[in-house]
Design an enzyme around this catalytic site. Structure first.
Site, PDB file in Angstrom:
ATOM      1  N   LYS A  83       9.758  55.058  21.968  1.00  0.00           N
ATOM      2  CA  LYS A  83       9.900  56.174  21.033  1.00  0.00           C
ATOM      3  C   LYS A  83       9.010  56.013  19.797  1.00  0.00           C
ATOM      4  O   LYS A  83       8.499  54.908  19.524  1.00  0.00           O
ATOM      5  CB  LYS A  83      11.380  56.300  20.639  1.00  0.00           C
ATOM      6  CG  LYS A  83      12.303  56.666  21.816  1.00  0.00           C
ATOM      7  CD  LYS A  83      13.740  56.887  21.342  1.00  0.00           C
ATOM      8  CE  LYS A  83      14.648  57.291  22.495  1.00  0.00           C
ATOM      9  NZ  LYS A  83      16.029  57.608  22.025  1.00  0.00           N
ATOM     10  N   TYR A 137      15.126  66.844  26.751  1.00  0.00           N
ATOM     11  CA  TYR A 137      16.516  66.550  26.359  1.00  0.00           C
ATOM     12  C   TYR A 137      17.446  67.758  26.530  1.00  0.00           C
ATOM     13  O   TYR A 137      18.501  67.815  25.889  1.00  0.00           O
ATOM     14  CB  TYR A 137      16.565  66.065  24.907  1.00  0.00           C
ATOM     15  CG  TYR A 137      16.182  64.609  24.721  1.00  0.00           C
ATOM     16  CD1 TYR A 137      16.947  63.576  25.284  1.00  0.00           C
ATOM     17  CD2 TYR A 137      15.067  64.243  23.969  1.00  0.00           C
ATOM     18  CE1 TYR A 137      16.608  62.240  25.107  1.00  0.00           C
ATOM     19  CE2 TYR A 137      14.719  62.902  23.788  1.00  0.00           C
ATOM     20  CZ  TYR A 137      15.502  61.913  24.354  1.00  0.00           C
ATOM     21  OH  TYR A 137      15.176  60.588  24.166  1.00  0.00           O
ATOM     22  N   ASN A 167      16.275  54.514  17.976  1.00  0.00           N
ATOM     23  CA  ASN A 167      16.704  53.360  18.773  1.00  0.00           C
ATOM     24  C   ASN A 167      15.656  52.865  19.776  1.00  0.00           C
ATOM     25  O   ASN A 167      15.978  52.266  20.798  1.00  0.00           O
ATOM     26  CB  ASN A 167      18.045  53.664  19.453  1.00  0.00           C
ATOM     27  CG  ASN A 167      17.968  54.873  20.357  1.00  0.00           C
ATOM     28  OD1 ASN A 167      16.888  55.430  20.557  1.00  0.00           O
ATOM     29  ND2 ASN A 167      19.090  55.269  20.924  1.00  0.00           N
ATOM     30  N   HIS A 183      13.881  55.026  25.412  1.00  0.00           N
ATOM     31  CA  HIS A 183      14.676  55.873  26.308  1.00  0.00           C
ATOM     32  C   HIS A 183      14.637  55.264  27.705  1.00  0.00           C
ATOM     33  O   HIS A 183      13.620  54.677  28.095  1.00  0.00           O
ATOM     34  CB  HIS A 183      14.088  57.294  26.375  1.00  0.00           C
ATOM     35  CG  HIS A 183      14.678  58.101  27.492  1.00  0.00           C
ATOM     36  ND1 HIS A 183      15.859  58.799  27.348  1.00  0.00           N
ATOM     37  CD2 HIS A 183      14.284  58.273  28.784  1.00  0.00           C
ATOM     38  CE1 HIS A 183      16.151  59.372  28.507  1.00  0.00           C
ATOM     39  NE2 HIS A 183      15.221  59.072  29.398  1.00  0.00           N
ATOM     40  N   GLU A 226      13.100  63.291  35.225  1.00  0.00           N
ATOM     41  CA  GLU A 226      12.327  62.792  34.088  1.00  0.00           C
ATOM     42  C   GLU A 226      10.949  62.287  34.503  1.00  0.00           C
ATOM     43  O   GLU A 226       9.966  62.509  33.786  1.00  0.00           O
ATOM     44  CB  GLU A 226      13.120  61.687  33.374  1.00  0.00           C
ATOM     45  CG  GLU A 226      14.359  62.245  32.669  1.00  0.00           C
ATOM     46  CD  GLU A 226      15.210  61.188  31.990  1.00  0.00           C
ATOM     47  OE1 GLU A 226      16.198  61.585  31.336  1.00  0.00           O
ATOM     48  OE2 GLU A 226      14.912  59.977  32.104  1.00  0.00           O
TER      49      GLU A 226
HETATM   50  P1  ADP Z   1      20.889  57.029  25.561  1.00  0.00           P
HETATM   51  O1  ADP Z   1      19.477  57.169  25.011  1.00  0.00           O
HETATM   52  O2  ADP Z   1      21.452  55.652  25.335  1.00  0.00           O
HETATM   53  O3  ADP Z   1      21.008  57.477  27.001  1.00  0.00           O
HETATM   54  P2  ADP Z   1      22.168  59.557  24.821  1.00  0.00           P
HETATM   55  O4  ADP Z   1      21.634  60.095  26.109  1.00  0.00           O
HETATM   56  O5  ADP Z   1      23.626  59.721  24.545  1.00  0.00           O
HETATM   57  O6  ADP Z   1      21.827  57.998  24.671  1.00  0.00           O
HETATM   58  O7  ADP Z   1      21.401  60.230  23.603  1.00  0.00           O
HETATM   59  C1  ADP Z   1      20.004  60.487  23.678  1.00  0.00           C
HETATM   60  C2  ADP Z   1      19.383  60.065  22.363  1.00  0.00           C
HETATM   61  O8  ADP Z   1      19.880  60.897  21.319  1.00  0.00           O
HETATM   62  C3  ADP Z   1      19.705  58.643  21.902  1.00  0.00           C
HETATM   63  O9  ADP Z   1      18.892  57.657  22.510  1.00  0.00           O
HETATM   64  C4  ADP Z   1      19.470  58.734  20.412  1.00  0.00           C
HETATM   65  O10 ADP Z   1      18.078  58.694  20.063  1.00  0.00           O
HETATM   66  C5  ADP Z   1      19.998  60.128  20.111  1.00  0.00           C
HETATM   67  N1  ADP Z   1      21.424  60.103  19.731  1.00  0.00           N
HETATM   68  C6  ADP Z   1      22.490  59.822  20.534  1.00  0.00           C
HETATM   69  N2  ADP Z   1      23.653  59.888  19.870  1.00  0.00           N
HETATM   70  C7  ADP Z   1      23.319  60.234  18.590  1.00  0.00           C
HETATM   71  C8  ADP Z   1      24.067  60.478  17.383  1.00  0.00           C
HETATM   72  N3  ADP Z   1      25.407  60.371  17.368  1.00  0.00           N
HETATM   73  N4  ADP Z   1      23.383  60.796  16.269  1.00  0.00           N
HETATM   74  C9  ADP Z   1      22.039  60.919  16.277  1.00  0.00           C
HETATM   75  N5  ADP Z   1      21.264  60.710  17.373  1.00  0.00           N
HETATM   76  C10 ADP Z   1      21.882  60.374  18.513  1.00  0.00           C
HETATM   77 MG    MG Z   2      20.725  59.368  27.845  1.00  0.00          MG
END
Ligand code: ADP
Ligand code: MG
Length: 139
Positions: free
Chosen positions: A10, A50, A113, A116, A127
């Site tokens: 990212k 997304y 974070n 992805h 994807e």
């Molecule tokens: P992952 O990437 O672990 O699969 P998710 O699919 O739940 O997590 O969410 C997609 C992305 O959205 C996350 O990697 C993060 O960048 C963002 N995200 C998830 N939850 C939150 C939140 N509560 N607040 C802000 N951003 C979030």
């Molecule tokens: Mg996810």
């Protein structure tokens, strides 16, 4: 069973010069890159990617973040690649991620974070094809 998963380094991790360290983590874990593309998402590219999160309160902020700078998009191949990469990434919130995971090392918070990774065979298929025609994947 050998399978493919879609990974994204990212914008936060690219800005921190963590591309090399993250790709090294994939390789050390037995996840072989079979396609790599550096690009900057438009807002609509992020929104399409997304789309499953459209109803979430963080959707707009997430798409703004994901289009804020260059990313590296990879297809990783290996045994149980989808699950293996999810384990290597660590929890969505880096504060809750296990030691030794990519998000523990490079993530700042639940949004920024670092990486992805696809979460199921169905999402991996969608994807991978979102970014790569079959002819751009080796091996
Ligand atoms: P992952 O990437 O672990 O699969 P998710 O699919 O739940 O997590 O969410 C997609 C992305 O959205 C996350 O990697 C993060 O960048 C963002 N995200 C998830 N939850 C939150 C939140 N509560 N607040 C802000 N951003 C979030
Ligand atoms: Mg996810």
């Amino acid at each position: 069973m050998s399978e493919r998963t879609l990974a994204i380094i990212k914008p936060d991790a690219v800005k921190k010069h963590a591309i090399g360290d993250i790709i090294a983590s994939y390789e050390k874990a037995g996840l072989t890159p079979v396609a790599i593309r550096m690009m900057q998402f438009s807002k609509s590219t992020a929104e399409g990617f997304y789309a499953v999160h459209k109803a979430r309160p963080f959707f707009d902020s997430l798409c703004t973040f994901m289009s804020s700078g260059p990313v590296v998009v990879l297809v990783l191949q290996g045994d149980n690649a989808i699950k293996k990469n999810r384990e290597l990434m660590g929890a969505t919130d880096p504060a809750k991620a296990d030691a030794g995971t990519i998000r523990k090392a490079h993530g700042a918070n639940i949004e920024f974070n670092a990486v992805h990774g696809s979460d199921s065979p169905e999402t991996a298929k969608f994807e991978v094809s979102y970014f790569f025609p079959q002819t751009d994947i080796v091996g």
